[in-house]
Every structure is written in C-alpha cells, then in structure tokens.
Scaffold this active site. Sequence first.
Site, mmCIF file in Angstrom:
data_model
loop_
_atom_site.group_PDB
_atom_site.id
_atom_site.type_symbol
_atom_site.label_atom_id
_atom_site.label_comp_id
_atom_site.label_asym_id
_atom_site.label_seq_id
_atom_site.Cartn_x
_atom_site.Cartn_y
_atom_site.Cartn_z
ATOM 1 N N LYS A 110 0.841 -1.212 0.000
ATOM 2 C CA LYS A 110 0.000 0.000 0.000
ATOM 3 C C LYS A 110 0.872 1.257 0.000
ATOM 4 O O LYS A 110 0.470 2.287 -0.544
ATOM 5 C CB LYS A 110 -0.988 -0.025 1.161
ATOM 6 C CG LYS A 110 -2.008 -1.157 1.018
ATOM 7 C CD LYS A 110 -3.449 -0.764 1.277
ATOM 8 C CE LYS A 110 -4.395 -1.619 0.479
ATOM 9 N NZ LYS A 110 -5.371 -2.419 1.027
ATOM 10 N N LYS A 192 -3.970 -9.704 -7.239
ATOM 11 C CA LYS A 192 -5.230 -9.902 -6.524
ATOM 12 C C LYS A 192 -6.330 -8.967 -7.043
ATOM 13 O O LYS A 192 -6.045 -7.797 -7.309
ATOM 14 C CB LYS A 192 -4.947 -9.605 -5.044
ATOM 15 C CG LYS A 192 -6.110 -9.725 -4.100
ATOM 16 C CD LYS A 192 -5.685 -9.320 -2.687
ATOM 17 C CE LYS A 192 -6.013 -7.875 -2.426
ATOM 18 N NZ LYS A 192 -6.875 -7.579 -1.294
ATOM 19 N N LYS A 195 -10.784 -3.793 -4.780
ATOM 20 C CA LYS A 195 -11.815 -2.757 -4.954
ATOM 21 C C LYS A 195 -11.267 -1.489 -5.572
ATOM 22 O O LYS A 195 -11.934 -0.831 -6.353
ATOM 23 C CB LYS A 195 -12.363 -2.350 -3.585
ATOM 24 C CG LYS A 195 -13.285 -3.295 -2.932
ATOM 25 C CD LYS A 195 -13.868 -2.597 -1.699
ATOM 26 C CE LYS A 195 -13.924 -3.512 -0.506
ATOM 27 N NZ LYS A 195 -12.942 -3.244 0.537
HETATM 28 N N1 AQP Z 1 -9.097 -10.957 -4.468
HETATM 29 C C1 AQP Z 1 -9.466 -11.487 -3.321
HETATM 30 N N2 AQP Z 1 -9.629 -12.831 -3.198
HETATM 31 C C2 AQP Z 1 -10.016 -13.385 -2.021
HETATM 32 N N3 AQP Z 1 -10.273 -12.648 -0.912
HETATM 33 C C3 AQP Z 1 -10.130 -11.302 -0.988
HETATM 34 N N4 AQP Z 1 -10.295 -10.300 -0.099
HETATM 35 C C4 AQP Z 1 -10.023 -9.115 -0.682
HETATM 36 N N5 AQP Z 1 -9.669 -9.315 -1.955
HETATM 37 C C5 AQP Z 1 -9.725 -10.655 -2.187
HETATM 38 C C6 AQP Z 1 -10.736 -10.501 1.270
HETATM 39 O O1 AQP Z 1 -11.869 -9.687 1.463
HETATM 40 C C7 AQP Z 1 -11.877 -9.250 2.817
HETATM 41 C C8 AQP Z 1 -12.062 -7.774 2.864
HETATM 42 O O2 AQP Z 1 -11.055 -7.058 2.259
HETATM 43 P P1 AQP Z 1 -10.861 -5.542 2.711
HETATM 44 O O3 AQP Z 1 -11.736 -4.654 1.965
HETATM 45 O O4 AQP Z 1 -10.887 -5.419 4.157
HETATM 46 O O5 AQP Z 1 -9.423 -5.429 2.362
HETATM 47 P P2 AQP Z 1 -8.725 -5.221 1.079
HETATM 48 O O6 AQP Z 1 -7.698 -6.281 0.969
HETATM 49 O O7 AQP Z 1 -8.299 -3.833 1.208
HETATM 50 O O8 AQP Z 1 -9.814 -5.437 -0.088
HETATM 51 P P3 AQP Z 1 -9.630 -4.912 -1.468
HETATM 52 O O9 AQP Z 1 -10.739 -5.363 -2.312
HETATM 53 O O10 AQP Z 1 -8.278 -5.215 -1.950
HETATM 54 O O11 AQP Z 1 -9.855 -3.385 -1.251
HETATM 55 P P4 AQP Z 1 -8.864 -2.204 -1.395
HETATM 56 O O12 AQP Z 1 -8.734 -2.006 -2.858
HETATM 57 O O13 AQP Z 1 -9.603 -1.119 -0.704
HETATM 58 O O14 AQP Z 1 -7.555 -2.530 -0.771
HETATM 59 C C9 AQP Z 1 -10.570 -9.709 3.443
HETATM 60 O O15 AQP Z 1 -10.839 -10.865 4.183
HETATM 61 C C10 AQP Z 1 -9.708 -10.037 2.278
HETATM 62 O O16 AQP Z 1 -8.784 -11.056 2.557
#
Ligand code: AQP
Length: 325
Positions: A110, A192, A195
């Site tokens: 990040k 991965k 969002k």
């Molecule tokens: N691609 C993925 N495959 C499987 N699990 C995933 N998670 C996120 N992306 C994948 C799981 O979703 C939960 C919530 O994620 P989060 O929003 O708390 O965290 P994050 O990693 O920040 O999610 P994003 O989608 O990647 O959002 P941004 O872009 O905001 O960083 C967690 O249990 C995570 O493991």
Amino acid sequence: MRIFSGIRPTGELHIGNYLGAIKQWVKLQQENECLFSIVDLHAITTPYNPKELQKNILELAAEYLAVGLDPEKCILFVQSQVKEHAELAWILGTITPLGELKRMTQFKEKSKKHPDYVNAGLLNYPLLMAADILLYKADLVPVGVDQRQHVELTREIARRFNKRFGPVFKEPQVLLPKMGEKIMSLQNPTKKMSKTDDPKGCLGLFEEPEEIKKKVMSAVTDSGKKIKYDPKRKPGISNLLLIYSLFSGKAIEKIEKEFKDGSYKNFKKSLAELLINSLEPFRKKRKELLTREVYIKEILEQGRKKAQLIAQSTMMEVKKQMGLF
Ligand code: AQP
C-alpha cells in the site's frame, strides 16, 4: 466458537471479497457467535473522500445483508462506533516492535501504491486489526489469504501480552476458504482482484448483467486454446475456471471436461451467464435494502450495543492487568 471479521468501506464489494471472506461468514453465522464489522477506521488509512464515507458505510451494511448475513444470527456493527478498538490498538502498539510492522506485506504494497499517503496509520493497521480480533477473544478469523500475515501477527501480539501481563487474550486462528482464498484480477491474473484497482479487472458483486458480460468477455486469457486449470502457466483461464467452479458448485475437472472441445469465447459466455444468474438475487436485494436506511441504521445500532458490551469487558481486564485501572 467466536468469530470476528471485517471489510473496509472503500467501495462496492467484489467477487473476491465474497469468495474469499463473506461466503464463509454466511455459513459460519449458523452455528457460531459471529461479529462482522464495517471497519471504517481501517478505510481512512488510504486516500478517501470524507463526504462519501458515511454513504459507503451504509452501502456496505446493505451489502452484508443482501448476501445473506442475518442480524438475528450475527452482530453487525461499525468499528468506529466502538471506541475500544482504537484504545486497544494504542495499547498493543506499546508492546509491538516497529520492525514487525514494517515487514508486513500489505504495508509495503500500500505504501508503494500510495507513495504520497504513507501515514503512521497505515503502518499501524495490523495493530488495529489485532485489536479488532482480540477485543472479542475471537477463536477464528475468516479472511482471504492476503490477511493471513496480519492474523499471525495478532497471535504473536496476544502471546506477548499474555506473557507480560497475564492471560487475557485468546490466540485466534485464521480461517481460509478451501478454494478462492485469492481471486485474481480479470485484467492482470497475477494480481489480486481489488476494490480500488483497475475497475475492468474487478467484478463487482452487484454489477448489472451487461457490465458482467463485458468484463468477463474482455478478461485476459493465456496463449494456447486449452481450457485447463494450471495457475502457473495459465493464470488467466485458471482464475476463470476457479470462479466458475465456486459459483456453479462443480469440480474444476468436470468443467474442463465439459469445455474440452470449446473455445475461450464459449467458455467465457457460459461463465458470464452463470455469474449473471448467480448474482441477480444479490443485486435485487441490495437495491431494495438501499431504500431502507432507517432499518439498516437500527441494525447497526443494535450491533454496536452488543459489540460494545464485550469490548468494554475485555478492556477492563486489559487495563487491570496493565495497572491502568
Ligand atoms: N481478491 C481477493 N480474493 C479473495 N479474498 C479477498 N479479499 C479481498 N480481496 C480478495 C478478502 O476480502 C476481505 C475484505 O477485504 P478488505 O476490503 O478489508 O481489504 P482489502 O484487501 O483492502 O480489499 P480490497 O478489495 O483489496 O480493497 P482495497 O482495494 O480497498 O484494498 C478480506 O478478508 C480479504 O482477505
């Protein structure tokens, strides 16, 4: 068992969030004491718009309900409304060496992604996550594999605290799904799905049929023609096969056989159809729930009360042991 997990209100949920985390939550709520949080204090560690945060929180609550979380069976609440999360995170910071935070993969990734926004909150993210989990003495933390390292650190912090101040915390276990622990981006299948990344690579859980079709049909595939699960050599088609399997309930080998004479195009068409049909009930439910703001706020208020009772009781123990009370 007591279960804790949460998601950042940073935008619409995608199929990775669902397959990696929430699908497990929906099952776990049947037979366990579950707390699922909207972790807004985590959301402010990366760039965000304050004017949109409340809207994102309410939308995520509606999305939790739309995919099947039941407020009669689990506690749904907003992290910042239970101030013990921030309080415990501060305390845990005093027993955690800086080096352990600096080596966290998410912090490194990040920081690279937002070089102008490398704040101490981002570094301390795992402390807040440890506080989220330890406050409720959770046994299990159902998350995607990207969060495993943070749960391992949480265990380490719990051990350290208990050794120094006496046994207060439980060491939680990470709970990964059997399949789908890391769903890849449709545009870059070695990364991965996320969002806040390339919207074309991220398939929203509530997306309109036309959009689903467009994204699936333009998903990056690999050279060759064979529809075969081989994540190392064929990451694109393997990711799509995995998604197909998880939404259809069919084994990957069975899908490979079904499409053995088919083209990538035909396979993608069929996957798009499957996704459109599988996601339709979620989309409808979300739409309906978004018109019921008072109802959603009431659920979050009830959740806050229940979560706070547990959190306050743990904080009393923590403070007593530490000589703060
Ligand atoms: N691609 C993925 N495959 C499987 N699990 C995933 N998670 C996120 N992306 C994948 C799981 O979703 C939960 C919530 O994620 P989060 O929003 O708390 O965290 P994050 O990693 O920040 O999610 P994003 O989608 O990647 O959002 P941004 O872009 O905001 O960083 C967690 O249990 C995570 O493991």
